[in-house]
Design an enzyme around this catalytic site. Structure first.
Site, PDB file in Angstrom:
ATOM      1  N   GLU A  95       2.286   1.812  -3.416  1.00 24.50           N
ATOM      2  CA  GLU A  95       1.269   2.266  -4.442  1.00 24.50           C
ATOM      3  C   GLU A  95       0.978   3.821  -4.014  1.00 24.50           C
ATOM      4  OE1 GLU A  95      -3.259   3.558  -3.967  1.00 24.50           O
ATOM      5  OE2 GLU A  95      -2.882   1.434  -2.986  1.00 24.50           O
ATOM      6  N   HIS A  96       1.373   4.328  -2.958  1.00 23.30           N
ATOM      7  CA  HIS A  96       1.067   5.691  -2.573  1.00 23.30           C
ATOM      8  C   HIS A  96       2.517   6.542  -3.369  1.00 23.30           C
ATOM      9  CE1 HIS A  96      -1.427   6.864   0.637  1.00 23.30           C
ATOM     10  NE2 HIS A  96      -2.042   5.765   0.308  1.00 23.30           N
ATOM     11  N   HIS A 129       0.796  -1.095   0.110  1.00 22.95           N
ATOM     12  CA  HIS A 129      -0.107   0.036   0.033  1.00 22.95           C
ATOM     13  C   HIS A 129       0.733   1.311   0.091  1.00 22.95           C
ATOM     14  CE1 HIS A 129      -2.171   3.094   2.249  1.00 22.95           C
ATOM     15  NE2 HIS A 129      -3.054   3.043   1.423  1.00 22.95           N
TER      16      HIS A 129
END
Length: 412
Positions: free
Chosen positions: A50-51, A47
């Site tokens: 992804e950022h 995650h």
């Protein structure tokens, strides 16, 4: 509509559902990596990464990347799950080549140390936000109870400790190991020019280095636990309950979706009429989701604390009666089929939704399923197939967590 598939020399798969009558198009890069592929000390890295892809590449700054999507009127976003990280964009077909160029560039992030440290603070704030607002992380806590040490029990966001201890070097290594062309599917839906899509993929992704990558599939041993956590500031009591369900390779998954709709759809289900329509609970739902090794039946119940014991016992009774004295009726099954099929047809009008359906089927089961084939599969489910799930996957054999002002909840 026509389904087309090919694979580049480096292993990147390309699939498309081409609809010459569509007015738009959606394109996505589906990376087979998520929370289940992490280690404890790297929890949340998928995650977090992804950022970081939105923070710029070696050729574009974050602002230049954002402006480039704006210039072509494209909507771009991404999300991370336990099993996949997805980057997608919806745009006009004439911008197909430009959109793929931008998405491909995003998957080669610069991972600058200064951006990493800044975004780390954002991730930490996100973790704390979910702990501070309803349902106070109940979903993730219940998953940890249900899965135990299995990789699917990891929190997608990670923990404060894992994020604080993460370094940009470790993230670069994770990207190198998981963002491999053979571990990525390029999917497109709508008015797709497939030959041009393949040519663009070869131009923008063909140089990606092929490397070996694998995912360990670990058998799941579901755990039955009950845990109560007090949150004095909460005005409502929250219950999340997870029970085992058919997994991605199980043909009973269509029956599982129908059962969840019959018992726990947001409108017109048994839980709705008994608890929500009567004003006893704010929310009472049952949903179905699937993973490779196992599926989940998720019960969500939100009500005033003083009514929670009565409401939760009522949910358990509804499940028990459905398995014995009050079996699923033919009219309930037909209504559920109509609901699900109507939703599928109406949602398919958006190329973005067809993109997700197309890629999910391919990534999970390595096959193409047209909208008509999916509708037919749902309509062919029998009453016996739905009813038998209540024996094979008992809804009351579950992991349960409740969060709110209550200090105890005596459940039989």
């Amino acid at each position: 509509m026509e389904f087309l598939h090919t694979r580049l020399e480096n292993g990147l798969e390309i699939i498309a559902e081409c609809n010459p009558h569509a007015h738009g198009e959606a394109v996505g890069l589906f990376v087979r990596t998520g929370a289940r592929d992490e280690t404890d000390d790297l929890a949340g890295v998928s995650h977090f990464l992804e950022h970081m892809t939105f923070k710029g590449t070696t050729t574009r700054t974050a602002e230049e990347l954002n402006r480039a999507f704006d210039d072509i009127g494209a909507y771009c976003n991404a999300f991370t799950t336990e099993e996949n990280t997805v980057y997608f964009a919806a745009m006009l077909p004439e911008y197909q080549d430009r959109t793929l160029e931008l998405l491909a560039d995003m998957l080669q992030p610069a991972l600058r140390p200064e951006d990493f440290e800044t975004e780390k603070l954002v991730i930490l704030e996100e973790i704390r936000m979910y702990e501070d607002q309803p349902p106070f992380g109940a979903d993730e806590k219940c998953r940890a109870l249900f899965f135990g040490r299995h990789p699917l029990g990891r929190n997608i966001l990670g923990t404060v400790e894992s994020i604080l201890g993460m370094s940009v070097e470790k993230m670069r290594q994770y990207w190198y190991q998981r963002y491999v062309p053979g571990n990525i599917t390029l999917a497109a839906a709508g008015r797709v020019d497939f030959d041009r899509l393949v040519a663009s993929a070869r131009r923008y992704c063909g140089h990606w280095e092929p490397r070996p990558v694998c995912r360990e599939l670990v058998p799941v041993q579901p755990h039955q636990h009950f845990q109560i956590l007090q949150k004095p500031s909460a005005s409502q009591q929250y219950v999340i309950q997870l029970a085992a369900a058919p997994g991605a390779a199980d043909p009973r998954r269509y029956a599982a979706g129908l059962l969840a709709t019959i018992l726990g759809d947001e409108t017109g289900s048994r839980l709705f009429w008994a608890l929500v329509d009567t004003g006893l609970a704010e929310t009472a739902t049952l949903t179905y989701s699937e993973y490779r090794e196992i599926g989940l039946f998720t019960t969500c119940l939100i009500s005033p604390p003083e009514l929670m014991l009565k409401n939760f016992q009522m949910v358990r009774e509804i499940y028990a009666r459905a398995a014995s004295s009050e079996p699923i009726r033919p009219d309930e099954l037909q209504l559920a089929k109509t609901k699900i099929c109507s939703h599928l047809v109406l949602s398919s009008e958006l190329c973005q939704n067809r993109l997700f359906a197309l890629a999910a089927e391919w990534v999970q089961r390595a096959r193409y399923l047209s909208l008509q084939e999916e509708l037919d599969a749902i309509r062919q489910v029998s009453l016996d197939q739905v009813q038998s799930l209540l024996t094979d996957f008992p809804l009351n054999q579950a992991a349960t967590i409740t969060i709110g002002p209550l200090t105890h909840l005596e459940i039989e």
